[in-house]
Design a protein around this motif. Structure first.
Motif, PDB file in Angstrom:
ATOM      1  N   ARG A 175       0.830  -1.210   0.000  1.00 38.86           N
ATOM      2  CA  ARG A 175       0.000   0.000   0.000  1.00 38.86           C
ATOM      3  C   ARG A 175       0.858   1.251   0.000  1.00 38.86           C
ATOM      4  O   ARG A 175       0.589   2.208  -0.750  1.00 38.86           O
ATOM      5  CB  ARG A 175      -0.929   0.012   1.219  1.00 38.86           C
ATOM      6  CG  ARG A 175      -1.787   1.277   1.305  1.00 38.86           C
ATOM      7  CD  ARG A 175      -2.693   1.261   2.534  1.00 38.86           C
ATOM      8  NE  ARG A 175      -3.443   2.508   2.633  1.00 38.86           N
ATOM      9  CZ  ARG A 175      -2.984   3.617   3.203  1.00 38.86           C
ATOM     10  NH1 ARG A 175      -1.754   3.623   3.729  1.00 38.86           N
ATOM     11  NH2 ARG A 175      -3.726   4.717   3.243  1.00 38.86           N
ATOM     12  N   GLU A 176       1.919   1.279   0.814  1.00 36.66           N
ATOM     13  CA  GLU A 176       2.783   2.454   0.881  1.00 36.66           C
ATOM     14  C   GLU A 176       3.516   2.666  -0.448  1.00 36.66           C
ATOM     15  O   GLU A 176       3.650   3.797  -0.920  1.00 36.66           O
ATOM     16  CB  GLU A 176       3.771   2.304   2.028  1.00 36.66           C
ATOM     17  CG  GLU A 176       3.123   2.386   3.406  1.00 36.66           C
ATOM     18  CD  GLU A 176       4.037   1.937   4.519  1.00 36.66           C
ATOM     19  OE1 GLU A 176       3.841   2.366   5.669  1.00 36.66           O
ATOM     20  OE2 GLU A 176       4.964   1.134   4.243  1.00 36.66           O
ATOM     21  N   ALA A 177       3.988   1.577  -1.047  1.00 33.89           N
ATOM     22  CA  ALA A 177       4.658   1.686  -2.344  1.00 33.89           C
ATOM     23  C   ALA A 177       3.702   2.226  -3.402  1.00 33.89           C
ATOM     24  O   ALA A 177       4.072   3.075  -4.222  1.00 33.89           O
ATOM     25  CB  ALA A 177       5.201   0.325  -2.773  1.00 33.89           C
ATOM     26  N   ALA A 178       2.463   1.760  -3.373  1.00 33.11           N
ATOM     27  CA  ALA A 178       1.471   2.230  -4.337  1.00 33.11           C
ATOM     28  C   ALA A 178       1.119   3.695  -4.111  1.00 33.11           C
ATOM     29  O   ALA A 178       0.866   4.439  -5.067  1.00 33.11           O
ATOM     30  CB  ALA A 178       0.218   1.360  -4.249  1.00 33.11           C
ATOM     31  N   LEU A 179       1.112   4.134  -2.863  1.00 29.69           N
ATOM     32  CA  LEU A 179       0.854   5.550  -2.576  1.00 29.69           C
ATOM     33  C   LEU A 179       1.965   6.436  -3.137  1.00 29.69           C
ATOM     34  O   LEU A 179       1.694   7.511  -3.687  1.00 29.69           O
ATOM     35  CB  LEU A 179       0.715   5.775  -1.070  1.00 29.69           C
ATOM     36  CG  LEU A 179      -0.609   5.352  -0.435  1.00 29.69           C
ATOM     37  CD1 LEU A 179      -0.523   5.418   1.085  1.00 29.69           C
ATOM     38  CD2 LEU A 179      -1.756   6.239  -0.925  1.00 29.69           C
ATOM     39  N   LEU A 180       3.216   6.007  -3.005  1.00 28.51           N
ATOM     40  CA  LEU A 180       4.314   6.775  -3.595  1.00 28.51           C
ATOM     41  C   LEU A 180       4.187   6.823  -5.111  1.00 28.51           C
ATOM     42  O   LEU A 180       4.424   7.870  -5.731  1.00 28.51           O
ATOM     43  CB  LEU A 180       5.662   6.159  -3.208  1.00 28.51           C
ATOM     44  CG  LEU A 180       6.276   6.554  -1.867  1.00 28.51           C
ATOM     45  CD1 LEU A 180       7.661   5.947  -1.729  1.00 28.51           C
ATOM     46  CD2 LEU A 180       6.353   8.067  -1.703  1.00 28.51           C
TER      47      LEU A 180
END
Length: 223
Positions: A175-180
């Motif tokens: 999720r964090e990677a996708a947000l970036l």
């Protein structure tokens, strides 16, 4: 006449310089033209280089899924996407992104931001050359370390991750990677730190696309 010749030689040298420099980027920690310009102006620049192998594996999949789904199979330029973008522009429709990650790397390393026919004309052959000279993994490694990832001079996934989540890019969740990935290409107006509905919606899409990207990589042996 002599001055004109000197100016033409100088212009030719400027055009050839990126092609001469690219092979040296197989190693080292290159900086983008924007990073160099901000440094010259005294504006803040925060970049902490991180090797591809030390990044969360979800980062590369999410960014490729968001920016360039055919990255593993094209040779620097996605001609189909570029043709669609030109057709949209000719029809007066909203322009869609037709640039590959390799084209964006060419722009970030050697050219300038904004849209112009001249810049695009310089960008296309440079992208083909970069793809020919550098391995796919190295192209992605450089891109992930020089892309603008924050609103106040954060460049690269490590600085972007530290700013948005207070942790290293090595340990990012899907999720964090996708947000970036979702804040590209405008990390000033979009935020992974305080994501709005649009960024959250995009990140959910990129998490799904990441699985398809992984299959593509395996099938094409891009890495």
């Amino acid at each position: 006449m002599r001055i004109v010749q000197i100016l033409l030689l100088f212009l030719l040298a400027l055009l050839l310089l990126p092609y001469l420099m690219t092979p040296f980027y197989r190693t080292g920690h290159p900086v983008s033209a924007l990073m160099a310009w901000r440094t010259l102006k005294g504006a803040p620049v925060v970049r902490h280089w991180v090797d591809f192998s030390a990044m969360s594996p979800y980062l590369a999949r999410s960014v490729v899924g968001s920016e360039d789904a055919k990255f593993c199979s094209h040779r620097g330029v996605d001609w189909g996407a570029l043709r669609e973008a030109i057709d949209d522009a000719e029809d007066g429709e909203a322009a869609r992104g037709g640039s590959t990650i390799t084209q964006q790397l060419a722009k970030n390393l050697f050219l300038w931001p904004g849209r112009s026919v001249i810049r695009k004309g310089l960008e296309l052959p440079l992208a083909l050359w970069i793809d020919f000279v550098l391995p796919k993994q190295r192209i992605l490694e450089i891109y992930l370390n020089i892309a603008e990832m924050g609103p106040s001079g954060q460049f690269g996934v490590e600085a972007g991750s530290q700013y948005a989540f207070g942790r290293s890019a090595a340990g990012l969740s899907p999720r964090e990677a996708a947000l970036l990935a979702a804040i590209l290409p405008n990390p000033v107006r979009r935020s992974a730190r305080n994501p709005g509905p649009g960024v959250r919606r995009l990140s959910a899409t990129y998490m799904v696309r990441a699985n398809a990207v992984e299959r593509c990589w395996r099938e094409n042996r891009a890495f």
